[in-house]
Design a protein around this motif. Structure first.
Motif, PDB file in Angstrom:
ATOM      1  N   ALA A  40      -5.884   3.858   6.407  1.00  0.00           N
ATOM      2  CA  ALA A  40      -6.183   2.646   7.167  1.00  0.00           C
ATOM      3  C   ALA A  40      -5.862   2.832   8.647  1.00  0.00           C
ATOM      4  O   ALA A  40      -6.570   2.318   9.513  1.00  0.00           O
ATOM      5  CB  ALA A  40      -5.396   1.464   6.602  1.00  0.00           C
ATOM      6  N   GLY A  41      -4.822   3.580   8.933  1.00  0.00           N
ATOM      7  CA  GLY A  41      -4.454   3.820  10.327  1.00  0.00           C
ATOM      8  C   GLY A  41      -5.406   4.777  11.031  1.00  0.00           C
ATOM      9  O   GLY A  41      -5.650   4.663  12.230  1.00  0.00           O
ATOM     10  N   PRO A  52       0.823  -1.211   0.000  1.00  0.00           N
ATOM     11  CA  PRO A  52       0.000   0.000   0.000  1.00  0.00           C
ATOM     12  C   PRO A  52       0.856   1.260   0.000  1.00  0.00           C
ATOM     13  O   PRO A  52       1.951   1.291   0.552  1.00  0.00           O
ATOM     14  CB  PRO A  52      -0.817  -0.113   1.286  1.00  0.00           C
ATOM     15  CG  PRO A  52      -0.110  -1.109   2.132  1.00  0.00           C
ATOM     16  CD  PRO A  52       0.699  -1.971   1.229  1.00  0.00           C
ATOM     17  N   THR A  53       0.325   2.282  -0.607  1.00  0.00           N
ATOM     18  CA  THR A  53       1.027   3.561  -0.644  1.00  0.00           C
ATOM     19  C   THR A  53       0.881   4.259   0.704  1.00  0.00           C
ATOM     20  O   THR A  53       0.082   3.846   1.549  1.00  0.00           O
ATOM     21  CB  THR A  53       0.453   4.458  -1.751  1.00  0.00           C
ATOM     22  OG1 THR A  53      -0.916   4.729  -1.443  1.00  0.00           O
ATOM     23  CG2 THR A  53       0.552   3.796  -3.114  1.00  0.00           C
TER      24      THR A  53
END
Length: 99
Positions: free
Chosen positions: A25-26, A17-18
């Protein structure tokens, strides 16, 4: 002579993931928590409405109380209110259909 087709197997493993994807996501749990807190504050303002106004949106005072009691502080009580309003709406449709 016949030519045969060959398939090339590509390594289609999981892409890394970039940075923006990892950041999103975090932050997703924090965003969910903020959304739940904001919805909880909005539901508190529903207590200021009259019983007729609550009935217009398909709710009653008991629904407001049960939404807060059914959810913990970190859960979103608006889901409970949405379910209550939809169930009451379906019940009213069913009753009007019977008549």
């Amino acid at each position: 002579m016949r030519m045969t087709d060959r398939t090339i197997e590509l390594d289609c493993g999981k892409l890394t993931p970039t940075f923006p994807q990892r950041l999103a996501a975090g932050l997703a749990p924090l965003t969910s928590l903020v959304r739940g807190f904001r919805n909880r504050m909005e539901i508190n303002t529903l207590h200021d409405l009259s019983d007729a106004q609550l009935r217009d949106i398909g709710l009653n005072r008991a629904d407001l109380t049960s939404a807060f009691l059914a959810s913990t502080f970190f859960e979103d009580p608006s889901e409970h209110l949405t379910r209550s309003a939809r169930n009451r709406w379906r019940l009213s449709l069913f009753r009007s259909y019977e008549q």
